[in-house]
Design a protein around this motif. Structure first.
Motif, mmCIF file in Angstrom:
data_model
loop_
_atom_site.group_PDB
_atom_site.id
_atom_site.type_symbol
_atom_site.label_atom_id
_atom_site.label_comp_id
_atom_site.label_asym_id
_atom_site.label_seq_id
_atom_site.Cartn_x
_atom_site.Cartn_y
_atom_site.Cartn_z
ATOM 1 N N ARG A 50 0.803 -1.218 0.000
ATOM 2 C CA ARG A 50 0.000 0.000 0.000
ATOM 3 C C ARG A 50 0.843 1.278 0.000
ATOM 4 O O ARG A 50 0.590 2.182 -0.782
ATOM 5 N N SER A 72 -4.411 17.423 4.387
ATOM 6 C CA SER A 72 -4.442 16.456 3.285
ATOM 7 C C SER A 72 -3.624 15.207 3.632
ATOM 8 O O SER A 72 -4.006 14.101 3.274
ATOM 9 N N CYS A 90 -5.805 13.200 5.961
ATOM 10 C CA CYS A 90 -6.890 12.574 5.198
ATOM 11 C C CYS A 90 -6.369 11.321 4.485
ATOM 12 O O CYS A 90 -6.992 10.255 4.544
ATOM 13 N N LYS A 91 -5.228 11.445 3.807
ATOM 14 C CA LYS A 91 -4.639 10.295 3.116
ATOM 15 C C LYS A 91 -4.349 9.171 4.110
ATOM 16 O O LYS A 91 -4.693 8.012 3.866
ATOM 17 N N ASN A 92 -3.729 9.504 5.217
ATOM 18 C CA ASN A 92 -3.400 8.477 6.210
ATOM 19 C C ASN A 92 -4.649 7.799 6.749
ATOM 20 O O ASN A 92 -4.677 6.574 6.901
ATOM 21 N N ASN A 93 -5.686 8.573 7.017
ATOM 22 C CA ASN A 93 -6.931 7.986 7.519
ATOM 23 C C ASN A 93 -7.561 7.064 6.491
ATOM 24 O O ASN A 93 -8.009 5.966 6.817
ATOM 25 N N MET A 94 -7.609 7.491 5.237
ATOM 26 C CA MET A 94 -8.254 6.695 4.187
ATOM 27 C C MET A 94 -7.487 5.415 3.872
ATOM 28 O O MET A 94 -8.076 4.377 3.640
ATOM 29 N N PHE A 95 -6.161 5.485 3.839
ATOM 30 C CA PHE A 95 -5.381 4.355 3.354
ATOM 31 C C PHE A 95 -4.776 3.485 4.444
ATOM 32 O O PHE A 95 -4.417 2.351 4.182
ATOM 33 N N GLU A 111 -8.479 3.583 8.457
ATOM 34 C CA GLU A 111 -9.861 3.147 8.330
ATOM 35 C C GLU A 111 -9.888 1.758 7.713
ATOM 36 O O GLU A 111 -9.085 1.442 6.846
ATOM 37 N N GLN A 119 -10.481 -1.208 5.328
ATOM 38 C CA GLN A 119 -10.639 -1.212 3.875
ATOM 39 C C GLN A 119 -11.992 -1.761 3.461
ATOM 40 O O GLN A 119 -12.516 -1.407 2.441
ATOM 41 N N LYS A 163 -15.778 -2.706 5.191
ATOM 42 C CA LYS A 163 -16.594 -2.710 6.400
ATOM 43 C C LYS A 163 -17.338 -4.031 6.570
ATOM 44 O O LYS A 163 -17.911 -4.298 7.596
#
Length: 137
Positions: free
Chosen positions: A60, A80, A83-88, A91, A93, A95
């Motif tokens: 990743r 930003s 946000c990137k760290n949270n998304m990738f 959180e 991958q 649910k």
């Protein structure tokens, strides 16, 4: 075709037998109902090689680095980056939780048999990921 099928209520064996069959090769080559042949796999490989920048979930960080570099994306602000760290990274991958499948099970064997071209395409994508490192980065 999955239209009209209630896959949520199917057992894994039912899904493997009735629905799952080389979805990625079929999608890339637009061969939805006819029998796949070896040349369809070759076409799918060529499409990946010439049209895709490969990223791998298990790689990743490297994949995201390549995407940012390839497209010239800069994430200058802390917001930003967060946000990137949270998304990738933080959180989940997916649910949806799924039980692991036993590699000695009948379901696993059916999935392997019915998705042989997709499995070969995945291995080709992994090889491409490493080759793209040399060629593009």
């Amino acid at each position: 075709a999955m239209i009209g099928l209630n896959v949520e209520t199917m057992s894994l064996e039912q899904f493997a037998t009735d629905v799952s069959e080389n979805w990625m090769v079929r999608s890339l080559t637009n061969v939805i109902t006819e029998q796949l042949q070896e040349y369809h796999l070759d076409i799918a490989k060529e499409i990946l090689r010439t049209k895709f920048l490969i990223g791998l979930l298990e790689k990743r960080t490297e994949s995201l680095r390549r995407i940012e570099k390839y497209f010239g994306w800069k994430l200058p602000s802390k917001v930003s980056q967060t946000c990137k760290n949270n998304m990738f990274y933080f959180e989940p991958q997916s649910k949806n939780t799924h039980d692991s499948i036993d590699k000695d099970s009948n379901e696993y064997e059916i999935l392997v048999q019915r998705n042989q071209y997709d499995l070969e395409l995945y291995q080709y994508a992994v090889d491409l990921f490493h080759n793209q490192q040399k060629e593009l980065f």
